[in-house]
Design a protein around this motif. Structure first.
Motif, PDB file in Angstrom:
ATOM      1  N   GLY A  37      76.248  74.994  44.491  1.00  8.34           N
ATOM      2  CA  GLY A  37      75.511  74.578  43.309  1.00  8.34           C
ATOM      3  C   GLY A  37      76.309  74.868  42.056  1.00  8.34           C
ATOM      4  O   GLY A  37      76.820  75.974  41.886  1.00  8.34           O
ATOM      5  N   VAL A  38      76.444  73.882  41.171  1.00  7.86           N
ATOM      6  CA  VAL A  38      77.214  74.067  39.939  1.00  7.86           C
ATOM      7  C   VAL A  38      76.372  73.687  38.732  1.00  7.86           C
ATOM      8  O   VAL A  38      75.432  72.894  38.824  1.00  7.86           O
ATOM      9  CB  VAL A  38      78.533  73.258  39.961  1.00  7.86           C
ATOM     10  N   ASN A  39      76.754  74.268  37.594  1.00  2.71           N
ATOM     11  CA  ASN A  39      76.033  74.036  36.329  1.00  2.71           C
ATOM     12  C   ASN A  39      77.005  73.747  35.202  1.00  2.71           C
ATOM     13  O   ASN A  39      76.976  74.355  34.141  1.00  2.71           O
ATOM     14  CB  ASN A  39      75.176  75.246  35.981  1.00  2.71           C
ATOM     15  N   GLY A  40      77.919  72.819  35.453  1.00  2.00           N
ATOM     16  CA  GLY A  40      78.855  72.439  34.413  1.00  2.00           C
ATOM     17  C   GLY A  40      79.956  73.466  34.209  1.00  2.00           C
ATOM     18  O   GLY A  40      80.187  74.357  35.033  1.00  2.00           O
ATOM     19  N   ASN A  41      80.625  73.354  33.061  1.00  2.00           N
ATOM     20  CA  ASN A  41      81.817  74.155  32.794  1.00  2.00           C
ATOM     21  C   ASN A  41      81.540  75.542  32.238  1.00  2.00           C
ATOM     22  O   ASN A  41      82.459  76.354  32.150  1.00  2.00           O
ATOM     23  CB  ASN A  41      82.722  73.414  31.792  1.00  2.00           C
ATOM     24  N   ASN A  42      80.309  75.818  31.832  1.00  2.00           N
ATOM     25  CA  ASN A  42      80.080  77.047  31.081  1.00  2.00           C
ATOM     26  C   ASN A  42      79.115  78.026  31.730  1.00  2.00           C
ATOM     27  O   ASN A  42      78.850  79.084  31.180  1.00  2.00           O
ATOM     28  CB  ASN A  42      79.556  76.695  29.679  1.00  2.00           C
ATOM     29  N   ARG A  43      78.581  77.660  32.898  1.00  2.00           N
ATOM     30  CA  ARG A  43      77.634  78.566  33.562  1.00  2.00           C
ATOM     31  C   ARG A  43      78.031  78.777  35.020  1.00  2.00           C
ATOM     32  O   ARG A  43      78.755  77.987  35.605  1.00  2.00           O
ATOM     33  CB  ARG A  43      76.216  78.005  33.462  1.00  2.00           C
ATOM     34  N   ALA A  44      77.538  79.856  35.571  1.00  2.00           N
ATOM     35  CA  ALA A  44      77.944  80.268  36.912  1.00  2.00           C
ATOM     36  C   ALA A  44      77.564  79.255  37.973  1.00  2.00           C
ATOM     37  O   ALA A  44      76.515  78.619  37.906  1.00  2.00           O
ATOM     38  CB  ALA A  44      77.321  81.626  37.249  1.00  2.00           C
ATOM     39  N   ALA A  45      78.432  79.141  38.989  1.00  2.00           N
ATOM     40  CA  ALA A  45      78.168  78.343  40.178  1.00  2.00           C
ATOM     41  C   ALA A  45      77.843  79.287  41.329  1.00  2.00           C
ATOM     42  O   ALA A  45      78.095  80.501  41.253  1.00  2.00           O
ATOM     43  CB  ALA A  45      79.374  77.474  40.514  1.00  2.00           C
ATOM     44  N   MET A  46      77.304  78.743  42.427  1.00  2.00           N
ATOM     45  CA  MET A  46      76.903  79.587  43.543  1.00  2.00           C
ATOM     46  C   MET A  46      77.239  78.929  44.878  1.00  2.00           C
ATOM     47  O   MET A  46      77.000  77.737  45.072  1.00  2.00           O
ATOM     48  CB  MET A  46      75.408  79.898  43.495  1.00  2.00           C
ATOM     49  N   LEU A  47      77.779  79.747  45.787  1.00  2.00           N
ATOM     50  CA  LEU A  47      77.947  79.363  47.183  1.00  2.00           C
ATOM     51  C   LEU A  47      76.900  80.101  48.003  1.00  2.00           C
ATOM     52  O   LEU A  47      76.689  81.300  47.813  1.00  2.00           O
ATOM     53  CB  LEU A  47      79.338  79.747  47.689  1.00  2.00           C
ATOM     54  N   LYS A  48      76.256  79.397  48.926  1.00  2.00           N
ATOM     55  CA  LYS A  48      75.348  80.053  49.854  1.00  2.00           C
ATOM     56  C   LYS A  48      75.192  79.188  51.099  1.00  2.00           C
ATOM     57  O   LYS A  48      75.612  78.022  51.117  1.00  2.00           O
ATOM     58  CB  LYS A  48      73.998  80.345  49.215  1.00  2.00           C
ATOM     59  N   ASN A  49      74.594  79.776  52.116  1.00  2.00           N
ATOM     60  CA  ASN A  49      74.347  79.075  53.363  1.00  2.00           C
ATOM     61  C   ASN A  49      72.851  78.788  53.454  1.00  2.00           C
ATOM     62  O   ASN A  49      72.041  79.708  53.333  1.00  2.00           O
ATOM     63  CB  ASN A  49      74.810  79.931  54.552  1.00  2.00           C
ATOM     64  N   SER A  50      72.506  77.539  53.649  1.00  2.00           N
ATOM     65  CA  SER A  50      71.085  77.178  53.640  1.00  2.00           C
ATOM     66  C   SER A  50      70.303  77.851  54.761  1.00  2.00           C
ATOM     67  O   SER A  50      69.083  77.999  54.667  1.00  2.00           O
ATOM     68  CB  SER A  50      70.941  75.654  53.758  1.00  2.00           C
ATOM     69  N   SER A  51      70.994  78.306  55.815  1.00  2.00           N
ATOM     70  CA  SER A  51      70.309  78.956  56.932  1.00  2.00           C
ATOM     71  C   SER A  51      70.311  80.476  56.822  1.00  2.00           C
ATOM     72  O   SER A  51      69.785  81.169  57.697  1.00  2.00           O
ATOM     73  CB  SER A  51      70.966  78.544  58.259  1.00  2.00           C
ATOM     74  N   ASP A  52      70.888  81.030  55.766  1.00  2.00           N
ATOM     75  CA  ASP A  52      70.949  82.480  55.589  1.00  2.00           C
ATOM     76  C   ASP A  52      70.688  82.833  54.128  1.00  2.00           C
ATOM     77  O   ASP A  52      71.553  82.671  53.270  1.00  2.00           O
ATOM     78  CB  ASP A  52      72.319  83.007  56.028  1.00  2.00           C
ATOM     79  N   ALA A  53      69.482  83.313  53.861  1.00  2.00           N
ATOM     80  CA  ALA A  53      69.097  83.631  52.484  1.00  2.00           C
ATOM     81  C   ALA A  53      69.528  85.034  52.065  1.00  2.00           C
ATOM     82  O   ALA A  53      69.237  85.461  50.947  1.00  2.00           O
ATOM     83  CB  ALA A  53      67.585  83.497  52.324  1.00  2.00           C
ATOM     84  N   LEU A  56      84.505  81.380  50.161  1.00  2.00           N
ATOM     85  CA  LEU A  56      84.360  80.527  51.332  1.00  2.00           C
ATOM     86  C   LEU A  56      84.637  81.294  52.626  1.00  2.00           C
ATOM     87  O   LEU A  56      84.010  81.048  53.660  1.00  2.00           O
ATOM     88  CB  LEU A  56      85.303  79.323  51.226  1.00  2.00           C
ATOM     89  N   LYS A  57      85.572  82.227  52.583  1.00  2.00           N
ATOM     90  CA  LYS A  57      85.914  83.012  53.774  1.00  2.00           C
ATOM     91  C   LYS A  57      84.749  83.883  54.242  1.00  2.00           C
ATOM     92  O   LYS A  57      84.709  84.294  55.405  1.00  2.00           O
ATOM     93  CB  LYS A  57      87.126  83.905  53.486  1.00  2.00           C
ATOM     94  N   ASN A  58      83.834  84.187  53.347  1.00  2.00           N
ATOM     95  CA  ASN A  58      82.739  85.099  53.687  1.00  2.00           C
ATOM     96  C   ASN A  58      81.584  84.416  54.423  1.00  2.00           C
ATOM     97  O   ASN A  58      80.630  85.078  54.819  1.00  2.00           O
ATOM     98  CB  ASN A  58      82.191  85.757  52.417  1.00  2.00           C
ATOM     99  N   PHE A  59      81.672  83.107  54.573  1.00  2.00           N
ATOM    100  CA  PHE A  59      80.600  82.366  55.229  1.00  2.00           C
ATOM    101  C   PHE A  59      81.014  81.929  56.627  1.00  2.00           C
ATOM    102  O   PHE A  59      82.203  81.777  56.923  1.00  2.00           O
ATOM    103  CB  PHE A  59      80.227  81.128  54.405  1.00  2.00           C
ATOM    104  N   SER A  60      80.016  81.738  57.462  1.00  2.00           N
ATOM    105  CA  SER A  60      80.229  81.139  58.770  1.00  2.00           C
ATOM    106  C   SER A  60      79.295  79.937  58.887  1.00  2.00           C
ATOM    107  O   SER A  60      78.514  79.661  57.973  1.00  2.00           O
ATOM    108  CB  SER A  60      79.951  82.156  59.882  1.00  2.00           C
ATOM    109  N   GLY A  61      79.373  79.233  59.983  1.00  2.00           N
ATOM    110  CA  GLY A  61      78.528  78.053  60.128  1.00  2.00           C
ATOM    111  C   GLY A  61      79.237  76.810  59.633  1.00  2.00           C
ATOM    112  O   GLY A  61      80.271  76.871  58.967  1.00  2.00           O
ATOM    113  N   GLN A  62      78.654  75.686  59.926  1.00  2.00           N
ATOM    114  CA  GLN A  62      79.312  74.416  59.637  1.00  2.00           C
ATOM    115  C   GLN A  62      79.161  73.994  58.186  1.00  2.00           C
ATOM    116  O   GLN A  62      80.140  73.660  57.524  1.00  2.00           O
ATOM    117  CB  GLN A  62      78.763  73.323  60.557  1.00  2.00           C
TER     118      GLN A  62
END
Length: 369
Positions: free
Chosen positions: A341-357, A330-336
């Protein structure tokens, strides 16, 4: 050798190279700094045989020459002197340090006994970009790296150059961060792609010292050179193949959440107070998918929860994460707003910013198999 140099210039030079020196009983000269005149400039160098740092500093060269002296001793003297003007003069293997009210004789060793600073053979091809951009990009990746003796290939940062873009990647196998820099932001003479793994400690030095101007990156089969106007950092590369992380990179999600980043940061900070030994916190989408409940339970302390407004697509979910790993991301992101995105207990989740791909942060749930 006879030099006249301002205290601030010498102090800045010593600070730039000090962490490259080494306490080595078998090779005590690694505790020394090499001071020499080079191309009508004053150059300070230190090495631990894995990494070497050289810094050019401004000053007046009265007589050319060189010497090596204990870096910590010289650093302490410079840091405590009140005079702005310093005179350095060598007499055989002794360096005289003089100011208007202080004088010291420092026992040194000749340059010939100092380890040879490696040179990059390939000076034709290089990658050049803003030092600030490279630093900001690497900072988004480095906190996902952890030194591993078992898996040395993940003990560094991957630089994956593909001509039209390059990626910086870090992982400790529990989380992974990737930052992409597009060709509009750099100049390159490389005609084909390459992948190299830069040691973690080398990247720490790069981030600490290369903060302004431009940086040029040169690559040899076993070495990498970071070069700015007055600083050079040369290091060995990590031998090995970086793990193929594409198979574990989520392409779709069972639950997609969009929420305010600061709200989630506050939730994680507060709720983590009650987390257990494995730093676990649980997250659950409830109340018609409009609220994310972040909570933790500790048998000795009690329990707490924090409710965060959220926009959700997909399934309801309940999943646990290491709060420290989540906070690092979370510290690595800026913006509001932030996408989670999560996939349950056994698969990787992802943080991203919708305005920065160009950046994403992956983390595994705590109870993933």
């Amino acid at each position: 050798m006879k030099l006249v140099i301002l205290k601030n210039n010498l102090r800045e030079g010593l600070m730039a190279i000090e962490r490259a020196s080494s306490e080595n009983n078998n090779l005590p000269i690694l505790k020394n700094v090499l001071i020499r005149t080079f191309n009508n400039k004053i150059q300070l160098s230190a090495t631990n045989l894995e990494i070497a740092v050289s810094k050019q500093v401004s000053g007046k060269i009265v007589e050319e020459g060189s010497i090596t002296v204990p870096l910590s001793t010289l650093n302490t003297i410079v840091g405590n002197t009140n005079s702005e003007r310093i005179n350095l003069e060598t007499d055989r293997n002794v360096m005289q340090f003089k100011t208007d009210n202080y004088e010291a004789s420092i026992q040194g060793l000749p340059e010939e006994e100092f380890p040879i600073i490696p040179k990059i053979e390939n000076v034709k091809n290089h990658l050049t970009l803003s030092a600030e951009l490279f630093r900001d990009s690497a900072l988004k990746v480095i906190n996902a790296i952890q030194i591993s003796e078992i898996r040395p290939e993940i003990s560094g940062m991957l630089l994956d150059f593909q001509v039209t873009h390059f990626k910086l990647v870090g992982t400790d196998s529990f989380r992974l961060a990737e930052k992409t820099i597009n060709e509009t932001n750099y100049n390159s003479t490389f005609q084909r792609g390459f992948k190299v793994i830069i040691p973690f400690k080398t990247m720490q030095e790069v981030l600490r010292t290369l903060t302004k101007g431009e940086v040029s990156i040169f690559i040899d089969p076993n070495q990498i050179l970071f070069k700015s106007e007055d600083l050079e950092i040369i290091s060995r590369l990590i031998d090995g193949n970086y793990p193929d992380y594409d198979p574990i990179t989520p392409k779709s999600f069972e639950t997609e959440m969009t929420l305010e980043r600061e709200q989630l940061v506050n939730a994680v900070k507060l709720v983590s107070t009650f987390s257990g030994k494995v730093n676990d916190i649980r997250m659950k989408v409830k109340d018609g998918k409009k609220i994310l409940e972040v909570y933790s339970v500790n048998q000795l302390l009690g329990e707490n929860k924090y409710l965060v407004p959220v926009k959700v697509k997909g399934n309801e979910t309940e999943v646990s994460f290491n709060w420290r790993y989540l906070m690092d991301g979370l510290k690595n992101f800026s913006g509001q707003d932030i996408f989670f995105g999560v996939n349950g207990n056994n698969r990787a989740a992802m943080l991203k910013n919708s305005s920065d791909a160009t950046y994403f942060y992956i983390l595994m749930p705590i109870n993933a198999n």
